[in-house]
Design an enzyme around this catalytic site. Sequence first.
Site, PDB file in Angstrom:
ATOM      1  N   ASP A  84       0.843  -1.190   0.000  1.00 48.33           N
ATOM      2  CA  ASP A  84       0.000   0.000   0.000  1.00 48.33           C
ATOM      3  C   ASP A  84       0.885   1.249   0.000  1.00 48.33           C
ATOM      4  O   ASP A  84       2.043   1.184   0.383  1.00 48.33           O
ATOM      5  CB  ASP A  84      -0.945   0.013   1.204  1.00 48.33           C
ATOM      6  CG  ASP A  84      -0.277  -0.446   2.486  1.00 48.33           C
ATOM      7  OD1 ASP A  84      -0.921  -1.151   3.275  1.00 48.33           O
ATOM      8  OD2 ASP A  84       0.908  -0.097   2.708  1.00 48.33           O
ATOM      9  N   ASP A  86       1.230   5.004   1.354  1.00 52.64           N
ATOM     10  CA  ASP A  86       0.718   5.997   2.298  1.00 52.64           C
ATOM     11  C   ASP A  86       1.376   7.344   2.031  1.00 52.64           C
ATOM     12  O   ASP A  86       2.547   7.415   1.684  1.00 52.64           O
ATOM     13  CB  ASP A  86       1.018   5.564   3.734  1.00 52.64           C
ATOM     14  CG  ASP A  86       0.295   4.279   4.100  1.00 52.64           C
ATOM     15  OD1 ASP A  86      -0.792   4.035   3.535  1.00 52.64           O
ATOM     16  OD2 ASP A  86       0.813   3.513   4.936  1.00 52.64           O
ATOM     17  N   ASP A 164       7.501   3.758  14.081  1.00 56.62           N
ATOM     18  CA  ASP A 164       8.074   2.681  14.900  1.00 56.62           C
ATOM     19  C   ASP A 164       9.557   2.407  14.625  1.00 56.62           C
ATOM     20  O   ASP A 164      10.404   2.602  15.488  1.00 56.62           O
ATOM     21  CB  ASP A 164       7.220   1.399  14.814  1.00 56.62           C
ATOM     22  CG  ASP A 164       6.848   1.003  13.395  1.00 56.62           C
ATOM     23  OD1 ASP A 164       7.327   1.659  12.440  1.00 56.62           O
ATOM     24  OD2 ASP A 164       6.088   0.028  13.226  1.00 56.62           O
TER      25      ASP A 164
END
Length: 471
Positions: A84, A86, A164
Amino acid sequence: MPLRRRAATAGQDTRKDPSRLNPEARNDARPALRIIPREQHTISRKNISKAALRVLYRLNEAGYDAYLVGGAVRDLLLGGRPKDFDVATNATPDEVKKLFRNCRLIGRRFRLAHVVFGPEIIEVATFRGTGEEEGAEGERHIVDGRIVRDNVWGTIEEDALRRDFRVNAMYYDISDFSVRDYVGGMRDLEDRVLRLIGEPATRYREDPVRMLRAARLGAKLGFTIDAAATAPFAELGSLLLEASPARLFDESLKMFLAGHGLKSFRMLEQCGLLQFLFPATARALKRGDEALRALVEQGLANTDERVAEGKSVTPAFLFAVLLWGEVRDVAHQQITRGKDANEAWARAAMQVVAEQCQRVAIPRRFTFTMEEIWSLQPRFEQIQRKRVLRLLAHPRFRAAFDFLLLRAHESPAIRELGQWWDHAQQLPHDTLAAALPTHGGGGGDSEWVAAAVAPARKRRRRKPAAKPKPA
Ligand code: ATP
Ligand code: MG
């Protein structure tokens, strides 16, 4: 010609002001920024989805900053195909919505914009702040064991810091095609290592699911996980018990059904995290049942293979594999205690599913299929005309049979049973019906089984008719 930032907007317009969304952050110490120009990296627009490019360009043309971010940048730099795309921007969700007709805003705690292009959705997130400044807007909440704040916007630097892993915090700038690396992600990428941004224990306490992400991304990318990032697992792994079961279901799908299930599973076990996600599986494997381990690993490997071939995979089958050892053992215990076999299987299935769903919320439509796959297993042993024909016609026969084939690891008798059912399926209905006994009988070695199977073998050996040569 590459798009440049619009000079006209640089004056009074604040769209390019790095602190436009969070004035508090203006004086923050900035992490060292490394800008990697286009000629020094491998990301090409050819490999970015058209939809993502449209979103990036439109935002940029309207005077906002627009970046591809996160896993997509990481995977493109590694030469992979992102799952995907983003986008991160300094436009607020409302400002994004004004630019795109096909945009909907989602989420309450953090609002995100989804720009929809047919089946593809581009997620556009406004730079988020760390929300740590005194009096920062946005109330603190604990949601699913995560510390979150309502819409606290920030600068791109802050946005990088709240991600993260360092390899997940790089930004591809559509205005000049450079990559912006705020936290040393590029170096980690070259070293093939996953390092957390910030202090690991703090980052896991904020969001325990990051521990699972470490295991998953380590497996997916074939990276080592930095020792500092794995060290807190023993102490903090149990925080996963507070994570939302629905989120853990989504995370489980990403671990097991995205083409690297076997590696993820091994990594989870090695990290000591499996017990918090699939306690029954961890328990059954701890009993040292090697046949069960082989069955589970083969189930995961088959799933990975199907994903690689572009075939469909169902979570139900895989979860049935993961929980089989416990269901089987509980059912056998109850049967030994004298319970009716059908009832014992049904109860065991219900009990194991109920326990599992407290951790990982498997939707009902899948648990229903899992229960069917399990409950059909004992029926494979009932080789009797009516029963065999009924089982072959069962809508869940295919899944249950594939499951039986995995169970070949359990014993030679089950392997033979699998072979028998394999042959039985290839026989014409009438031939099979005629060969089957009307009462009792065990699969495998009886004479009538051999007789029933023989014609199928013969038929399969027949050479195909020679094709006419093309003129
Ligand atoms: P993939 O899509 O390949 O599974 P990903 O890294 O893109 O991996 P996503 O869930 O798509 O994972 O998240 C996109 C990005 O959002 C990540 O790369 C990371 O920068 C950030 N992110 C996701 N989850 C977290 C989290 N729990 N904590 C901090 N940052 C996160
Ligand atoms: Mg992603």
